[in-house]
Design an enzyme around this catalytic site. Structure first.
Site, PDB file in Angstrom:
ATOM      1  N   ILE A  93      70.330  44.580  51.192  1.00  0.00           N
ATOM      2  CA  ILE A  93      69.230  43.525  51.020  1.00  0.00           C
ATOM      3  C   ILE A  93      68.468  43.509  49.772  1.00  0.00           C
ATOM      4  O   ILE A  93      67.987  42.758  49.227  1.00  0.00           O
ATOM      5  CB  ILE A  93      68.296  43.754  52.191  1.00  0.00           C
ATOM      6  N   ASP A 119      71.556  63.846  53.882  1.00  0.00           N
ATOM      7  CA  ASP A 119      70.262  62.896  53.784  1.00  0.00           C
ATOM      8  C   ASP A 119      69.057  63.238  53.532  1.00  0.00           C
ATOM      9  O   ASP A 119      68.350  62.657  53.039  1.00  0.00           O
ATOM     10  CB  ASP A 119      70.558  61.813  54.721  1.00  0.00           C
ATOM     11  N   HIS A 157      64.646  51.485  49.663  1.00  0.00           N
ATOM     12  CA  HIS A 157      66.282  51.355  50.181  1.00  0.00           C
ATOM     13  C   HIS A 157      66.229  50.230  51.323  1.00  0.00           C
ATOM     14  O   HIS A 157      66.032  50.676  52.521  1.00  0.00           O
ATOM     15  CB  HIS A 157      66.654  52.553  50.265  1.00  0.00           C
ATOM     16  N   LEU A 158      66.665  49.069  51.076  1.00  0.00           N
ATOM     17  CA  LEU A 158      66.572  47.940  52.121  1.00  0.00           C
ATOM     18  C   LEU A 158      68.068  47.469  52.393  1.00  0.00           C
ATOM     19  O   LEU A 158      68.619  46.865  51.936  1.00  0.00           O
ATOM     20  CB  LEU A 158      65.902  46.865  51.492  1.00  0.00           C
ATOM     21  N   ASP A 215      71.913  40.499  60.567  1.00  0.00           N
ATOM     22  CA  ASP A 215      72.326  40.211  59.310  1.00  0.00           C
ATOM     23  C   ASP A 215      71.526  39.244  58.626  1.00  0.00           C
ATOM     24  O   ASP A 215      70.920  38.197  59.088  1.00  0.00           O
ATOM     25  CB  ASP A 215      73.872  39.540  59.513  1.00  0.00           C
ATOM     26  N   ASN A 267      70.777  47.653  56.465  1.00  0.00           N
ATOM     27  CA  ASN A 267      70.541  47.615  57.725  1.00  0.00           C
ATOM     28  C   ASN A 267      69.514  48.891  58.186  1.00  0.00           C
ATOM     29  O   ASN A 267      68.805  48.605  59.158  1.00  0.00           O
ATOM     30  CB  ASN A 267      71.721  47.819  58.577  1.00  0.00           C
ATOM     31  N   ARG A 289      71.666  37.265  55.956  1.00  0.00           N
ATOM     32  CA  ARG A 289      72.211  35.932  55.502  1.00  0.00           C
ATOM     33  C   ARG A 289      72.198  35.062  56.688  1.00  0.00           C
ATOM     34  O   ARG A 289      71.932  33.908  56.459  1.00  0.00           O
ATOM     35  CB  ARG A 289      73.689  36.395  54.948  1.00  0.00           C
TER      36      ARG A 289
END
Length: 385
Positions: free
Chosen positions: A315, A132, A192-193, A266, A195, A268
């Site tokens: 997201i 990463d 980069h969205l 979360d 968790n 949502r």
């Protein structure tokens, strides 16, 4: 038969896997084994998890012995100062990865465990680690350096490493391809969205800033991580609340961010809570957007001239309201969102800015597994079917 690569992402209590055809750019199968090692789980350890993954693949009609498997690609979060390219795994490399666990105690140990198990069960194919941190290895010194005692920083390898590099690199390349422009002719911001969330500024294909630092804890507000924090908070909690280092680390990584502020990570479900009038949930959302806008503005300044802003990950790809609120009122900085495009459905990369927006705004689905699989082929010398 086309060459395939099995991509494995080992977490502390989960193992994600995907069988990829890197040349064709397609996924043959994917899945996840969860609750590894939990008291009520039938999956005791990563060895059992990998066996279960093989069984799930078999149920999809895939035999790893006959599917053209040429490599297993392992996502490793932290490569430290030594590993900044995809690396063929052997006992020596694995030993060095274990030494890096102090830099990433929450992420590297399960990855190393998954590597050991996979090498034992799939001993006849190459195993490759993809890091990463690799994309951000050559951050400019002004961006990578913390303003602390230089001797301490050098001795303990303390610098800003950056994470989600595989995603940031992939998305920047896809954005350039979508726009039909060379990568080395674009200045980009990638958001980069998910968790886990991070931002990067990329000048002509090379990263010049990123929001995560020594660990993935720095930067944007995340699902369970705090993001940026005054370091004095840690010593304050240690002195006054008598919290130990492990307790503080656990809180900042697992009980902070959106979960800590609103009891919900979360997005949502968070929206449903906001609609009930819950003020904590509304504040959590506002803190998230405020931090995101702060980084976006900073990166516009770092780049000087920006050509494209790309949203990606769960997201970023799926939450039109986050994109709208992150970019609200930025016409003066060259960003004009087209609300119909933003709200409209779409598959693959798509533009959501107006045609006359000086800065293009895109939604670009990330595909870290495909990027890792292609890295594996490059390590093997570009092997093709």
């Amino acid at each position: 038969m086309s060459s395939t690569v099995l991509v494995i992402n080992s977490g502390s209590s989960s193992l994600k896997f995907q069988l990829v055809e890197p040349v064709a750019g397609m996924s043959r199968a994917a899945g996840i084994v969860e609750r590894i090692g939990e008291r009520s789980s039938p999956v005791a350890d990563h060895a059992q998890a990998l066996h279960r993954a093989f069984k799930m693949l078999a149920e999809d009609g895939i035999d790893l012995q006959t599917c053209g498997l040429v490599a297993v690609g392992h996502r490793v979060v932290h490569g430290g100062t030594e590993f900044h390219q995809p690396t063929l795994l052997d006992d020596t490399v694995i030993g060095k990865l274990e030494e890096l666990s102090a830099l990433a105690p929450l992420h590297n140990p399960p990855a190393v465990l998954g590597i050991k198990v996979a090498r034992r069960l799939l001993a006849n194919v190459a195993h490759v680690a993809v890091f990463d941190t690799a994309f951000f290895h050559d951050l400019p010194p002004a961006a990578a350096t913390y303003a602390i005692d230089r001797d301490v920083a050098d001795r303990w390898h303390i610098r800003r490493y950056g994470f989600h590099g595989t995603s940031h690199q992939y998305v920047s390349e896809r954005a350039a391809a979508f726009l039909g422009r060379p990568l080395d002719g674009l200045n980009q911001i990638v958001l980069h969205l998910g968790n886990g969330a991070s931002a990067s500024a990329i000048a002509r294909g090379r990263p010049v800033e990123t929001s995560m630092g020594l660990t993935p804890l720095e930067g944007l507000v995340m699902g369970t991580r705090s993001g940026d924090l005054d370091p004095g908070v840690i010593s304050y909690l240690w002195r006054t609340a008598r919290m130990g280092v492990e307790d503080i680390e656990s809180m900042l990584n697992h009980r902070s961010g959106m979960l800590g502020l609103a009891g919900e990570r979360d997005f949502r479900r968070l929206r449903l809570v906001i609609e009930t009038g819950d003020r904590s949930a509304q504040l959590a959302y506002e803190v998230f957007i405020h931090r995101l806008r702060k980084y976006l503005g900073a990166y516009l300044a770092v780049l000087g001239h920006t050509d494209v802003v790309s949203f990606t990950a769960g997201i970023g790809e799926n939450d039109a309201a986050v994109r709208r609120d992150a970019l609200a009122g930025l016409q003066g900085l060259g960003i004009a969102l087209d609300q119909d495009r933003n709200l409209g459905p779409g598959h693959g990369a798509r533009r959501i800015s107006s045609d006359d927006s000086p800065i293009a705004v895109l939604v670009v689905p990330t595909n870290e597994e495909l990027a890792i699989a292609r890295d594996c082929l490059r390590v093997l010398g570009g092997r093709r079917a």
